[in-house]
Design a protein around this motif. Structure first.
Motif, mmCIF file in Angstrom:
data_model
loop_
_atom_site.group_PDB
_atom_site.id
_atom_site.type_symbol
_atom_site.label_atom_id
_atom_site.label_comp_id
_atom_site.label_asym_id
_atom_site.label_seq_id
_atom_site.Cartn_x
_atom_site.Cartn_y
_atom_site.Cartn_z
ATOM 1 N N GLU A 1 0.787 -1.286 0.093
ATOM 2 C CA GLU A 1 -0.016 -0.018 0.036
ATOM 3 C C GLU A 1 0.941 1.281 0.020
ATOM 4 N N ARG A 2 0.352 2.396 -0.270
ATOM 5 C CA ARG A 2 0.806 3.608 -0.456
ATOM 6 C C ARG A 2 0.622 4.598 0.902
ATOM 7 N N TYR A 3 1.372 5.081 1.562
ATOM 8 C CA TYR A 3 1.034 5.928 2.625
ATOM 9 C C TYR A 3 1.365 7.447 2.472
ATOM 10 N N ARG A 4 0.622 8.528 2.139
ATOM 11 C CA ARG A 4 1.054 9.641 2.273
ATOM 12 C C ARG A 4 1.500 10.470 3.452
ATOM 13 N N PHE A 5 2.491 10.883 3.522
ATOM 14 C CA PHE A 5 2.973 11.783 4.743
ATOM 15 C C PHE A 5 3.008 13.275 4.460
ATOM 16 N N ARG A 6 2.005 13.920 4.914
ATOM 17 C CA ARG A 6 1.904 15.226 4.377
ATOM 18 C C ARG A 6 2.854 16.370 5.557
ATOM 19 N N TYR A 7 3.911 16.395 5.515
ATOM 20 C CA TYR A 7 4.596 17.195 6.765
ATOM 21 C C TYR A 7 4.374 18.448 6.875
ATOM 22 N N HIS A 8 4.186 19.206 5.584
ATOM 23 C CA HIS A 8 3.903 20.498 5.529
ATOM 24 C C HIS A 8 2.647 21.223 6.566
ATOM 25 N N GLU A 9 1.617 20.119 6.368
ATOM 26 C CA GLU A 9 0.507 20.317 7.345
ATOM 27 C C GLU A 9 0.846 20.318 8.736
ATOM 28 N N LEU A 10 1.887 19.412 9.100
ATOM 29 C CA LEU A 10 2.106 19.455 10.512
ATOM 30 C C LEU A 10 3.220 20.309 10.861
ATOM 31 N N THR A 11 4.190 20.963 10.023
ATOM 32 C CA THR A 11 5.406 21.756 10.577
ATOM 33 C C THR A 11 5.061 23.132 9.863
ATOM 34 N N ALA A 12 4.385 23.339 8.939
ATOM 35 C CA ALA A 12 4.310 24.564 7.973
ATOM 36 C C ALA A 12 5.900 24.859 7.356
ATOM 37 N N ARG A 13 6.400 23.585 7.355
ATOM 38 C CA ARG A 13 7.754 23.601 6.652
ATOM 39 C C ARG A 13 7.831 22.762 5.407
ATOM 40 N N HIS A 14 8.852 23.082 4.496
ATOM 41 C CA HIS A 14 9.119 22.132 3.437
ATOM 42 C C HIS A 14 10.506 21.877 3.214
ATOM 43 N N HIS A 15 10.604 20.979 2.272
ATOM 44 C CA HIS A 15 12.085 20.568 1.793
ATOM 45 C C HIS A 15 12.250 21.302 0.683
ATOM 46 N N TYR A 16 13.407 21.483 -0.078
ATOM 47 C CA TYR A 16 13.872 21.933 -1.142
ATOM 48 C C TYR A 16 14.532 20.899 -1.962
ATOM 49 N N VAL A 17 14.315 20.483 -3.268
ATOM 50 C CA VAL A 17 14.934 19.439 -3.936
ATOM 51 C C VAL A 17 15.893 20.216 -4.899
ATOM 52 N N TYR A 18 17.172 20.182 -4.708
ATOM 53 C CA TYR A 18 18.020 20.781 -5.438
ATOM 54 C C TYR A 18 19.279 20.186 -5.393
ATOM 55 N N PRO A 19 19.898 19.585 -6.649
ATOM 56 C CA PRO A 19 21.092 18.797 -6.530
ATOM 57 C C PRO A 19 22.271 19.652 -6.033
ATOM 58 N N GLN A 20 22.941 18.677 -5.122
ATOM 59 C CA GLN A 20 24.265 19.310 -4.562
ATOM 60 C C GLN A 20 25.063 20.060 -5.561
ATOM 61 N N PRO A 21 25.337 19.502 -6.712
ATOM 62 C CA PRO A 21 26.152 20.122 -7.904
ATOM 63 C C PRO A 21 25.802 21.870 -8.103
ATOM 64 N N LEU A 22 24.692 21.685 -8.340
ATOM 65 C CA LEU A 22 23.978 22.999 -8.411
ATOM 66 C C LEU A 22 24.165 24.258 -7.472
ATOM 67 N N LEU A 23 24.103 23.540 -6.105
ATOM 68 C CA LEU A 23 24.304 24.324 -4.987
ATOM 69 C C LEU A 23 25.701 24.508 -4.901
ATOM 70 N N VAL A 24 26.807 23.823 -5.045
ATOM 71 C CA VAL A 24 27.943 23.996 -5.291
ATOM 72 C C VAL A 24 28.444 25.087 -6.103
ATOM 73 N N THR A 25 27.811 24.838 -7.465
ATOM 74 C CA THR A 25 28.155 25.842 -8.489
ATOM 75 C C THR A 25 27.789 27.303 -8.130
ATOM 76 N N ASP A 26 26.600 27.290 -7.549
ATOM 77 C CA ASP A 26 25.925 28.572 -7.167
ATOM 78 C C ASP A 26 26.831 29.399 -6.199
ATOM 79 N N LEU A 27 27.285 28.528 -5.107
ATOM 80 C CA LEU A 27 28.408 28.961 -3.840
ATOM 81 C C LEU A 27 29.575 29.488 -4.484
ATOM 82 N N VAL A 28 29.979 28.717 -5.546
ATOM 83 C CA VAL A 28 31.441 28.911 -6.039
ATOM 84 C C VAL A 28 31.204 30.426 -6.991
ATOM 85 N N ARG A 29 30.349 30.488 -7.716
ATOM 86 C CA ARG A 29 30.156 31.524 -8.708
ATOM 87 C C ARG A 29 29.924 32.683 -7.672
ATOM 88 N N GLU A 30 29.097 32.763 -6.525
ATOM 89 C CA GLU A 30 28.829 33.950 -5.561
ATOM 90 C C GLU A 30 30.238 34.268 -4.891
#
Ligand code: RFL
Length: 399
Positions: A87-116
């Protein structure tokens, strides 16, 4: 040999940052933003660090103004899905914490930080350095030396502080003598086959498959690339996992009623990670301050390593700026204790989650049944769900 302080190749900077991963680059950016001079030393090339695939799930609280690219381009995730017992069980964490996750590959984050750091703020970063050594850390005049890749000459940078951000295999942790470091280590005795597939995600969120054959994970990285994990024997050979076996196993472990079929694609990364964690308290030795994986490793089980590295870097960067520009010593004095509180909390979460992910495949009927009870509780008890969501999002009021 250590050159004399009068030699022409000797320099002086307030801070030397060792390692240009997320931790080191974030410290470097905070220092540059406050006009504190520093140099970042990195053993790899810029191209290598900007393409090295790794993490991708980032807590909302681990992002600060430095990551403009992330805020503009990252996917925002509000929920995840567990699959067990078909079975599938959805876990709606934003409803519980009002927070979310970002999905952003680490190489892009490193590229942004080096450029900056390098291109926007004109920060000094030296790639391809060799044989980095840390000196005189217990004095108020420490130094870092390295072999220059162009000339082979050993160069020395004298400084006031060293930020040891060179990851799990760096030299900074090694520079802390054994009598001082109180390494605490946990081996789970489990391997994960970490896969990157050239295939679009097959669900609109992170999926955790808890199956008697072993854990399987699905995590979007981009519209074209998806990360998958398969529990395997520790030390297993990736060659034991040809394309067809990987996809058959993923289909079996992630299969559930009403689930979208997995989009298959070429496997562009396939490596076995042995699940282990460690913490090296204290994160300070004289003028050396460790941050990120150099100080603590969390296996990808809880997707916490990058987040911890960023939390450390914010504390370290701010504390260095406060001391160097304002003479305020409190931040650095409390740095290790503040980082370790969060690090140990995340370690405990990783330990708990490991029980959930791996319990049903443990071969122990009792353990398998209590694992399923734990999982069901997340979907029947609002109090249990809230506690899980808070740890998953790193959203506690205090650590
Ligand atoms: P890094 O990223 O390892 O950067 C350290 C840098 O230092 C360089 N270096 C040196 N430089 C100078 N002198 C030396 N002697 C040096 N030795 C090494 C290295 O080349 C490198 O550039 O450490 P940092 O900054 O502490 O960041 C830690 C994170 O990279 C790490 O915790 C995460 O990638 C862990 N992780 C994940 N974390 C998450 O929060 N969410 C995830 O979804 C997640 N997924 C993952 C992961 C790690 C993975 N692997 C490969 C272990 C998935 C995987 C597969």
């Amino acid at each position: 040999m250590f050159p004399s302080p009068h030699a022409p190749s000797v320099e002086r900077r307030p801070v030397v940052v060792v390692g240009a991963g997320p931790a080191g680059l974030t410290v470097g950016n905070i220092l540059r933003a406050a006009a504190v001079d520093c140099v970042v030393l990195e053993t790899e090339s810029r191209e290598f660090i900007e393409t090295r695939p790794r993490a991708g799930v980032i807590e909302e609280g681990a992002v600060r103004g430095l990551a403009a690219g992330l805020l503009a381009r990252a996917q925002v995730h509000d929920e995840c899905e567990f699959r067990f017992g078909g079975e599938r069980y959805r876990f709606r964490y934003h409803e519980l914490t009002a927070r979310h996750h970002y999905v952003y590959p680490q190489p892009l984050l490193v590229t942004d930080l080096v450029r900056e750091y390098a291109d926007v703020r004109g920060g000094d970063i030296r790639f391809g350095v060799r044989e980095v050594r840390l000196h005189d850390l217990e004095t108020d005049r420490p130094a870092v030396s390295y072999l220059c890749p162009e000339t082979g000459e050993r160069r020395v940078v004298h400084c006031d502080f060293v930020a040891g951000c060179d990851g799990a295999r760096g030299v900074s942790r090694e520079a802390v003598p054994a009598w001082r470091a109180r390494l605490a280590r946990r081996d789970h005795g489990i391997g994960w086959l970490a896969l990157l597939a050239e295939a679009p995600p097959s669900a609109d969120c992170v999926v955790f498959g808890v199956h008697p054959r072993g854990f399987a994970g699905h995590m979007a990285r981009s519209p074209e690339v998806t990360r998958y994990y398969l529990q395997c024997a520790p030390g297993d050979d990736p060659e034991n996992w040809p394309h067809d076996r990987v996809w058959a196993e993923l289909r079996a472990r992630l299969g559930a009623a009403g689930a979208q079929p997995l989009a298959e694609g070429r496997l562009i990364e396939k490596r076995v990670l042995d699940m282990h964690n460690y913490v090296v308290p204290p994160m300070v030795f004289g003028r050396l301050f460790l941050a990120g994986d150099g100080a603590h490793l969390t296996a990808p089980i809880a997707a916490k390593g990058l987040n911890l590295a960023l939390h450390d870097a914010f504390l370290l960067g701010d504390a260095l700026v406060a001391l160097i520009t304002g003479g305020d010593t409190d931040g650095l004095a409390g740095y290790s204790a503040a980082c370790l509180r969060r690090a140990w909390d995340y370690q405990e979460f990783s330990e708990w989650l490991s029980g959930i992910y791996h319990g049903t495949a443990s071969g122990d009927r009792y353990h398998a049944a209590t694992t399923l009870a734990r999982l069901r509780r997340l979907f029947t008890s609002p109090a249990a769900a809230r506690a899980f969501a808070e740890q998953y999002l790193g959203a506690a009021d205090a650590y």
